[in-house]
Design an enzyme around this catalytic site. Structure first.
Site, mmCIF file in Angstrom:
data_model
loop_
_atom_site.group_PDB
_atom_site.id
_atom_site.type_symbol
_atom_site.label_atom_id
_atom_site.label_comp_id
_atom_site.label_asym_id
_atom_site.label_seq_id
_atom_site.Cartn_x
_atom_site.Cartn_y
_atom_site.Cartn_z
ATOM 1 N N LYS A 221 77.007 38.036 55.620
ATOM 2 C CA LYS A 221 75.640 37.496 56.508
ATOM 3 C C LYS A 221 76.425 35.333 56.405
ATOM 4 C CE LYS A 221 72.249 40.260 56.925
ATOM 5 N NZ LYS A 221 71.184 40.599 56.369
ATOM 6 N N ARG A 257 72.320 46.725 51.113
ATOM 7 C CA ARG A 257 72.750 47.225 52.336
ATOM 8 C C ARG A 257 74.609 46.597 52.079
ATOM 9 N NH1 ARG A 257 72.683 45.207 57.986
ATOM 10 N NH2 ARG A 257 72.910 47.344 59.387
#
Length: 279
Positions: A221, A257
């Site tokens: 991210k 995740r």
């Protein structure tokens, strides 16, 4: 005080959830798994690398993304879920905010509903989750993916995220979702600045203390680029992704995740081995 009370229990690594985005516009691998054959091959590769759970997504929720129809999501995800269930008995998660898509996915063999809106997108979401009886991930997000990063603000990001998720968990249980089916996700990168994401990571125990298992999802991210300006492309963020997965695990996350399953599994095994050697 007994000797037994001084012995720490062994550190157990969190579950690893591998990401399979069958979308043309996901921020990291958009378009790479455009065919069902490519998606299935990638999913099986992640299983071979050690994934405990596979998260199947048919709609991108990256900042600025456009929504897609329920029918399109179902068309993208169900063939893959059915094919996986035919050859694998592990956990399959459907990453969707739409109850109709979730229902179709569970009927096809999925066992978890991962909802970035914490069952708030549709009035039928709570009742559907209760009826399906599957595991449910409640994630924190302000607004919608298209505009969530415009100007996110909090007075106390940790307290506000924890309060919101606690309230959503209570709403889910009131609707009939079993407590032991609920997972919480702080929503790293969803309506949050780099500083917000770092603070939530540093204070992840505040979510763990709510008493529900926590899913931590920071793989590739943009917060990594916020710390390391050279990590412009998603593929340049492996080191940061591993560091964040380890930090999430150290602070109590029960699932991470990730895109890079093999590397994450290895890192978590070594973290646990070192911690247990010190016991």
């Amino acid at each position: 005080m007994s000797l037994q009370s001084l012995v720490k229990p062994p550190l157990v690594p969190p579950l690893v959830m591998g990401i399979v985005n069958v979308t043309p516009d996901s921020f990291s691998d958009g378009g790479r798994l455009a065919t069902q054959e490519a998606a299935l091959a990638h999913a099986l590769e992640l299983i071979a690398q050690g994934a405990d759970v596979l998260d199947i997504g048919g709609e991108s929720t990256r900042p600025g993304s456009e929504p897609v129809s329920e029918d399109q999501e179902i068309l993208r995800t169900l063939p893959l879920i059915s094919a996986l269930r035919a050859c694998w008995d592990g956990m399959i998660s459907i990453d969707t905010m739409k109850p109709r898509v979730a229902r179709a996915a569970i009927e096809a063999g999925a066992t978890m509903w991962n909802d970035v809106t914490a069952l708030m997108h549709d009035p039928d979401s709570l009742a559907t989750a209760a009826e399906l009886g599957c595991a449910v991930v409640l994630m924190h997000m302000k607004g919608a993916p298209k505009t969530m990063q415009d100007d996110p603000r909090y007075d106390d990001v940790t307290a506000e995220v924890a309060a919101h998720l606690a309230a959503r968990a209570e709403a889910a249980m009131a609707a009939g979702v079993a407590r032991d089916k609920i997972w919480l996700d702080p929503g790293i990168g969803f309506a949050k600045t780099t500083d917000h994401n770092l603070t939530l990571t540093a204070r992840l125990e505040a979510l763990v203390d709510l008493g529900f298992p926590v899913l931590y999802a920071a793989s590739r991210k943009r917060m990594i680029q916020g710390v390391d300006a050279t990590a412009v492309e998603a593929g340049d963020r492996l080191g940061g992704s591993l560091a964040l997965a380890l930090e999430g695990a150290r602070r109590g996350a029960r699932m991470v995740r990730v895109h890079d399953v093999r590397e994450t599994v290895q890192a978590l095994k070594l973290q646990a081995a070192v911690a247990n050697a010190a016991c």
